[in-house]
Scaffold this motif. Structure first.
Motif, mmCIF file in Angstrom:
data_model
loop_
_atom_site.group_PDB
_atom_site.id
_atom_site.type_symbol
_atom_site.label_atom_id
_atom_site.label_comp_id
_atom_site.label_asym_id
_atom_site.label_seq_id
_atom_site.Cartn_x
_atom_site.Cartn_y
_atom_site.Cartn_z
ATOM 1 N N GLY A 117 3.166 -1.211 3.358
ATOM 2 C CA GLY A 117 2.793 -0.685 2.044
ATOM 3 C C GLY A 117 3.622 -1.268 0.925
ATOM 4 O O GLY A 117 3.095 -1.546 -0.171
ATOM 5 N N ASP A 129 -2.225 -8.514 0.288
ATOM 6 C CA ASP A 129 -2.498 -7.122 -0.061
ATOM 7 C C ASP A 129 -3.836 -6.685 0.532
ATOM 8 O O ASP A 129 -3.944 -5.609 1.143
ATOM 9 C CB ASP A 129 -2.505 -6.982 -1.582
ATOM 10 C CG ASP A 129 -2.831 -5.567 -2.038
ATOM 11 O OD1 ASP A 129 -2.652 -4.628 -1.247
ATOM 12 O OD2 ASP A 129 -3.288 -5.416 -3.184
ATOM 13 N N MET A 133 -4.433 -3.785 3.470
ATOM 14 C CA MET A 133 -5.272 -2.622 3.219
ATOM 15 C C MET A 133 -6.459 -2.567 4.179
ATOM 16 O O MET A 133 -6.886 -1.483 4.612
ATOM 17 C CB MET A 133 -5.755 -2.628 1.770
ATOM 18 C CG MET A 133 -4.664 -2.293 0.755
ATOM 19 S SD MET A 133 -3.940 -0.631 1.021
ATOM 20 C CE MET A 133 -2.431 -1.044 1.932
ATOM 21 N N SER A 136 -5.144 -1.229 7.324
ATOM 22 C CA SER A 136 -4.848 0.197 7.176
ATOM 23 C C SER A 136 -6.104 1.034 7.305
ATOM 24 O O SER A 136 -6.113 2.078 7.975
ATOM 25 C CB SER A 136 -4.174 0.459 5.822
ATOM 26 O OG SER A 136 -2.973 -0.274 5.702
ATOM 27 N N VAL A 137 -7.172 0.591 6.648
ATOM 28 C CA VAL A 137 -8.441 1.325 6.741
ATOM 29 C C VAL A 137 -8.954 1.322 8.180
ATOM 30 O O VAL A 137 -9.453 2.334 8.690
ATOM 31 C CB VAL A 137 -9.478 0.720 5.787
ATOM 32 C CG1 VAL A 137 -10.849 1.351 6.011
ATOM 33 C CG2 VAL A 137 -9.051 0.906 4.346
ATOM 34 N N GLY A 193 -1.665 3.182 9.286
ATOM 35 C CA GLY A 193 -2.573 3.029 8.158
ATOM 36 C C GLY A 193 -2.331 4.006 7.021
ATOM 37 O O GLY A 193 -2.152 3.585 5.857
ATOM 38 N N ARG A 197 -0.910 2.971 3.192
ATOM 39 C CA ARG A 197 -1.702 3.194 1.983
ATOM 40 C C ARG A 197 -0.956 4.066 0.989
ATOM 41 O O ARG A 197 -0.939 3.787 -0.223
ATOM 42 C CB ARG A 197 -3.037 3.835 2.362
ATOM 43 C CG ARG A 197 -3.935 2.928 3.193
ATOM 44 C CD ARG A 197 -5.177 3.646 3.672
ATOM 45 N NE ARG A 197 -6.059 3.988 2.568
ATOM 46 C CZ ARG A 197 -7.155 4.727 2.704
ATOM 47 N NH1 ARG A 197 -7.480 5.216 3.896
ATOM 48 N NH2 ARG A 197 -7.923 4.980 1.676
ATOM 49 N N ARG A 200 1.980 2.067 -0.563
ATOM 50 C CA ARG A 200 1.499 1.116 -1.566
ATOM 51 C C ARG A 200 1.228 1.809 -2.893
ATOM 52 O O ARG A 200 1.643 1.339 -3.962
ATOM 53 C CB ARG A 200 0.233 0.431 -1.071
ATOM 54 C CG ARG A 200 -0.373 -0.559 -2.062
ATOM 55 C CD ARG A 200 -1.679 -1.135 -1.532
ATOM 56 N NE ARG A 200 -2.242 -2.118 -2.437
ATOM 57 C CZ ARG A 200 -3.020 -1.835 -3.481
ATOM 58 N NH1 ARG A 200 -3.315 -0.553 -3.735
ATOM 59 N NH2 ARG A 200 -3.486 -2.793 -4.261
ATOM 60 N N THR A 201 0.532 2.938 -2.848
ATOM 61 C CA THR A 201 0.211 3.666 -4.079
ATOM 62 C C THR A 201 1.472 4.150 -4.784
ATOM 63 O O THR A 201 1.614 3.994 -6.016
ATOM 64 C CB THR A 201 -0.697 4.860 -3.753
ATOM 65 O OG1 THR A 201 -1.886 4.402 -3.120
ATOM 66 C CG2 THR A 201 -1.070 5.615 -5.013
#
Length: 313
Positions: A117, A129, A133, A136-137, A193, A197, A200-201
């Motif tokens: 992340g 990136d 992601m 992660s999904v 995952g 996420r 990262r946010t």
């Protein structure tokens, strides 16, 4: 800090009491009679009634719950209906393997998720990136049992790289590490995952904060800026998610232990429920629920360490 911890512990106790009550009531609505399970299908009604009196099932519901709570306070979780073994003894034999599996799952998935992340946030908009992601999904979407079956088929059966049935030994031995590898990858794989996420946010928000720009203006290296100023301030929502996900991992451990025949509390719970072993099922529910509450209590205490403002709340 001590007052903050005492307050959180005081809030956790009523929750645990509520869990015990719900677990007790759930066992009462099950149509199977514990006395018949212990006596066997061929037993006479006189034998069944004698067992009901011995188990205290002829008492009113509130009296049964009071006696049950009194035994819990004394550390008595009852005796298994199926094999006539102490529930506490069975839980003592299985809680160690479950903790080993949880530790082996978290020790690699949490650092990997936070690292992925952080890299994705720092390289926002690049192919790195997007790739992180996408992974992660995919990790969030794949069910635990499906990942476990894939690993069993290819890594365990086809390639014969790692054992995939049962516990091979303690975690600190080579055979133990080999035996826990596939279950730990399965259980921790669904953990990476969500952590990546959320990290990262959170890091993206802190990278644009004033104190991060100030740190860069002072001439600090990018590594120091990202790790010491951005990531640390982004950890509170990440820790929240980790605490919740660890709680959900207890549910995932039930599936994982069943798939890999891992001798833990989750597999014991499944066996107790399917065989109508009510004392054992109640004991496993209490242990798993207490583990969930303990994880959330630990998260609350970590808030006070990461952000001192929380201690005064």
């Amino acid at each position: 800090m001590l007052r903050h911890a005492a307050g959180r512990i005081a809030l956790a106790l009523p929750v645990l009491l509520g869990v015990v009550l719900v677990g007790f009531l759930l066992m009462q609505v099950v149509p199977t009679d514990p006395a018949i399970v212990r006596a066997g299908p061929m037993a006479s009604m006189e034998v069944v009634e004698a067992i009901r009196r011995d188990l205290g099932l002829d008492q009113p519901l509130h009296v049964q719950f009071g006696l049950y709570m009194w035994r819990l306070v004394q550390g008595d979780l009852g005796v298994s209906i199926i094999n006539n073994v102490s529930v506490a003894q069975e839980l003592g034999n299985t809680i160690g393997p479950t903790l080993e599996l949880m530790a082996a799952s978290l020790i690699w998935s949490i650092p990997l998720g936070i690292g992925m992340g952080t890299v994705a946030a720092y390289l926002r908009g690049t192919w790195t990136d997007r790739a992180i992601m996408a992974l992660s999904v995919a990790g969030v979407s794949v069910p635990v049992f499906f990942l476990g079956l894939v690993l069993i088929w290819y890594v365990g059966f086809q390639w014969q790289l790692l054992p995939f049935t049962g516990r091979q030994g303690p975690l600190w031995t080579i055979e133990g590490l080999r035996g826990v590898a596939l279950p730990a990858i399965t259980l921790g794989g669904v953990f990476v995952g969500p952590v990546a996420r959320m990290t990262r946010t959170a890091v993206l928000e802190t990278l644009s904060a004033d104190h991060v720009r100030t740190a860069r203006a002072k001439g600090l290296t990018e590594t120091a800026v990202v790790l010491h100023h951005a990531l640390r301030n982004a950890l509170i929502p990440v820790v929240t998610l980790i605490g919740l996900q660890i709680g959900f991992l207890l549910g995932g451990a039930v599936v994982t232990e069943t798939v890999f025949s891992w001798p833990g509390v989750g597999r014991l719970a499944v066996g107790a429920i399917t065989s109508s072993d009510f004392p054992m099922a109640q004991g496993t529910i209490i242990v798993l629920s207490a583990g969930f509450i303990l994880v959330n209590l630990t998260v609350d205490l970590l808030y006070g360490i990461l952000d001192p403002r929380v201690r005064g709340a």
